[in-house]
Design a protein around this motif. Structure first.
Motif, PDB file in Angstrom:
ATOM      1  N   TRP A  82       4.750   4.652   2.009  1.00  0.00           N
ATOM      2  CA  TRP A  82       4.800   3.290   1.457  1.00  0.00           C
ATOM      3  C   TRP A  82       4.796   2.326   2.637  1.00  0.00           C
ATOM      4  O   TRP A  82       5.651   2.387   3.511  1.00  0.00           O
ATOM      5  CB  TRP A  82       6.059   3.100   0.623  1.00  0.00           C
ATOM      6  N   SER A  83       3.823   1.392   2.660  1.00  0.00           N
ATOM      7  CA  SER A  83       3.689   0.439   3.759  1.00  0.00           C
ATOM      8  C   SER A  83       3.832  -0.973   3.224  1.00  0.00           C
ATOM      9  O   SER A  83       3.064  -1.402   2.353  1.00  0.00           O
ATOM     10  CB  SER A  83       2.336   0.616   4.448  1.00  0.00           C
ATOM     11  N   GLN A  84       4.809  -1.715   3.746  1.00  0.00           N
ATOM     12  CA  GLN A  84       5.237  -3.001   3.185  1.00  0.00           C
ATOM     13  C   GLN A  84       4.288  -4.125   3.616  1.00  0.00           C
ATOM     14  O   GLN A  84       4.632  -4.995   4.405  1.00  0.00           O
ATOM     15  CB  GLN A  84       6.674  -3.308   3.629  1.00  0.00           C
ATOM     16  N   GLY A 141      -4.790   6.790  -2.394  1.00  0.00           N
ATOM     17  CA  GLY A 141      -3.605   5.994  -2.655  1.00  0.00           C
ATOM     18  C   GLY A 141      -3.928   4.791  -3.509  1.00  0.00           C
ATOM     19  O   GLY A 141      -4.982   4.722  -4.147  1.00  0.00           O
ATOM     20  N   ALA A 142      -3.014   3.827  -3.490  1.00  0.00           N
ATOM     21  CA  ALA A 142      -3.161   2.644  -4.333  1.00  0.00           C
ATOM     22  C   ALA A 142      -2.352   1.517  -3.728  1.00  0.00           C
ATOM     23  O   ALA A 142      -1.791   1.650  -2.626  1.00  0.00           O
ATOM     24  CB  ALA A 142      -2.707   2.947  -5.764  1.00  0.00           C
ATOM     25  N   PHE A 200       0.822  -1.205   0.000  1.00  0.00           N
ATOM     26  CA  PHE A 200       0.000   0.000   0.000  1.00  0.00           C
ATOM     27  C   PHE A 200       0.859   1.260   0.000  1.00  0.00           C
ATOM     28  O   PHE A 200       1.900   1.319   0.666  1.00  0.00           O
ATOM     29  CB  PHE A 200      -0.917   0.016   1.222  1.00  0.00           C
ATOM     30  N   TYR A 201       0.401   2.257  -0.755  1.00  0.00           N
ATOM     31  CA  TYR A 201       0.996   3.590  -0.672  1.00  0.00           C
ATOM     32  C   TYR A 201      -0.125   4.618  -0.755  1.00  0.00           C
ATOM     33  O   TYR A 201      -1.142   4.404  -1.418  1.00  0.00           O
ATOM     34  CB  TYR A 201       2.049   3.822  -1.761  1.00  0.00           C
ATOM     35  N   ALA A 235       0.924   6.540   7.358  1.00  0.00           N
ATOM     36  CA  ALA A 235       1.521   5.210   7.348  1.00  0.00           C
ATOM     37  C   ALA A 235       0.455   4.174   7.710  1.00  0.00           C
ATOM     38  O   ALA A 235      -0.399   4.418   8.557  1.00  0.00           O
ATOM     39  CB  ALA A 235       2.676   5.140   8.337  1.00  0.00           C
ATOM     40  N   ILE A 236       0.511   3.027   7.050  1.00  0.00           N
ATOM     41  CA  ILE A 236      -0.422   1.938   7.310  1.00  0.00           C
ATOM     42  C   ILE A 236       0.328   0.848   8.075  1.00  0.00           C
ATOM     43  O   ILE A 236       1.317   0.302   7.576  1.00  0.00           O
ATOM     44  CB  ILE A 236      -0.983   1.357   5.994  1.00  0.00           C
ATOM     45  N   VAL A 237      -0.145   0.525   9.265  1.00  0.00           N
ATOM     46  CA  VAL A 237       0.491  -0.518  10.077  1.00  0.00           C
ATOM     47  C   VAL A 237      -0.458  -1.698  10.274  1.00  0.00           C
ATOM     48  O   VAL A 237      -0.052  -2.862  10.210  1.00  0.00           O
ATOM     49  CB  VAL A 237       0.940   0.026  11.438  1.00  0.00           C
TER      50      VAL A 237
END
Length: 350
Positions: A251-253, A231-232, A175-176, A181-183
């Motif tokens: 950017w969230s991995q 985002g996408a 995800f970005y 930030a996405i956790v």
């Protein structure tokens, strides 16, 4: 003169003059071919100097999949003394992936590289490659494709006027966005996230709490600029080559998918070749996988460094929370026996 401006590299373009005329003529021919799907010959062009096949890709000219198909063309030209060649249209010059699939089916173009998510509805076996967290890593995905799963999926195209030539990497989809930030999945709540037109991805994003928005790749940058989307999700290489990092700073991995790409050829176009040329085409396409992977590994690392240097914030996520949230979707699809069988084969190779 090449196209200029911020959107040129993202959306693809043709040069003015002759190239613009060529594109109009080409698309006019495509429209005629698709209007009468099974009449006449495929677009594969026989000239005095040999046969030219047309290949399309929505990615930019130096993208690993584009370069791999270019390598196929160079190899075919060398091995046949110039009698068999490939003409490439990269950067989405001939339209979206969904359009390319239909054009290849009808023989209006000869070859296309498309993301497996765009194939899910028409070719159900590809769903096994797009299920959430079916692959643990790029190495796991490659091992599964090399040890029989890829061949099973490729054979599934033949009943609808296509032949699967090869399966290429598409990296870890993450995800970005431009917000935060996405956790955990809770961080996606309320965000409008672009997804490919795939039921799996749409439903997965809903389980994560996001608002999934199907768009073509070429619409993502302007969608973020105009706040139509927040985002996408995509791989790092595409995040960089599309320059989405200019609009999305987080950017969230999540690694929620390693769904690969597929290289397809029109069944009619392949049948129009001589038996020896068909064999050469299929063998060369299979050999191109190693070429593509080497290019991918180098460019993925370079892309990550470039976006971090640009100031993009990167973070790890709570993978278990994402796996847990996506489990109902996985369980639903695994009720289909053919998908359950492929899923078990993939997991056995983890």
């Amino acid at each position: 003169m090449p196209c200029a401006g911020r959107g040129a590299g993202r959306r693809g373009c043709f040069r003015k003059g002759k190239d613009l005329v060529d594109r109009r003529r080409f698309l006019a021919g495509v429209g005629a071919a698709c209007a009468v799907p099974f009449a006449g010959a495929p677009l594969l062009a026989a000239t005095a100097s040999g046969t030219v096949l047309t290949a399309t890709d929505v990615h930019v000219k130096d993208y690993p999949t584009v370069e791999a198909v270019r390598w196929i063309g160079q190899t075919l030209e060398r091995e046949t003394g110039g009698r068999l060649r490939i003409r490439q249209y990269h950067s989405g010059q001939l339209g979206r992936e969904s359009e390319a699939i239909d054009m290849a089916r009808y023989g209006a173009i000869d070859m296309t590289r498309v993301y497996s998510g765009a194939l899910n509805n028409a070719f159900p076996l590809t769903q096994s490659l797009c299920l959430p967290y079916v692959f643990d890593s790029v190495a796991h995905m490659r091992r599964a494709m090399d040890e029989g799963v890829g061949d099973t999926v490729l054979r599934g195209f033949e009943h609808r006027d296509l032949v699967g030539l090869a399966i290429y990497d598409s990296g870890a989809r993450c995800f970005y966005n431009a917000r935060r930030a996405i956790v955990t999945p809770a961080d996606l709540h309320g965000l409008k996230i672009r997804v490919p037109a795939s039921d799996i991805f749409i439903r997965m994003l809903r389980l994560f709490g996001a608002n999934p928005t199907p768009l073509s790749l070429g619409e993502v940058f302007s969608g973020m600029e105009t706040h139509m989307i927040d985002g996408a999700e995509n791989n790092m290489r595409s995040f960089h080559s599309s320059r989405h990092f200019e609009a999305a700073r987080y950017w969230s991995q999540s690694n929620h998918s390693y769904a690969p790409d597929v290289l397809l050829i029109s069944k009619r176009s392949l049948a129009a070749l001589t038996a020896a040329d068909r064999e050469l085409m299929i063998a060369t396409a299979r050999q191109s996988v190693a070429v593509m992977r080497a290019l991918w590994d180098r460019s993925d690392s370079a892309a990550r460094k470039a976006v971090v240097d640009h100031g993009v914030h990167t973070n790890e996520v709570d993978l278990e929370s994402f796996k847990h949230a996506s489990r109902p979707l996985l369980q639903e699809y695994l009720r289909k026996p053919e998908l359950d069988t492929l899923y078990r084969r993939i997991r056995d190779l983890a």
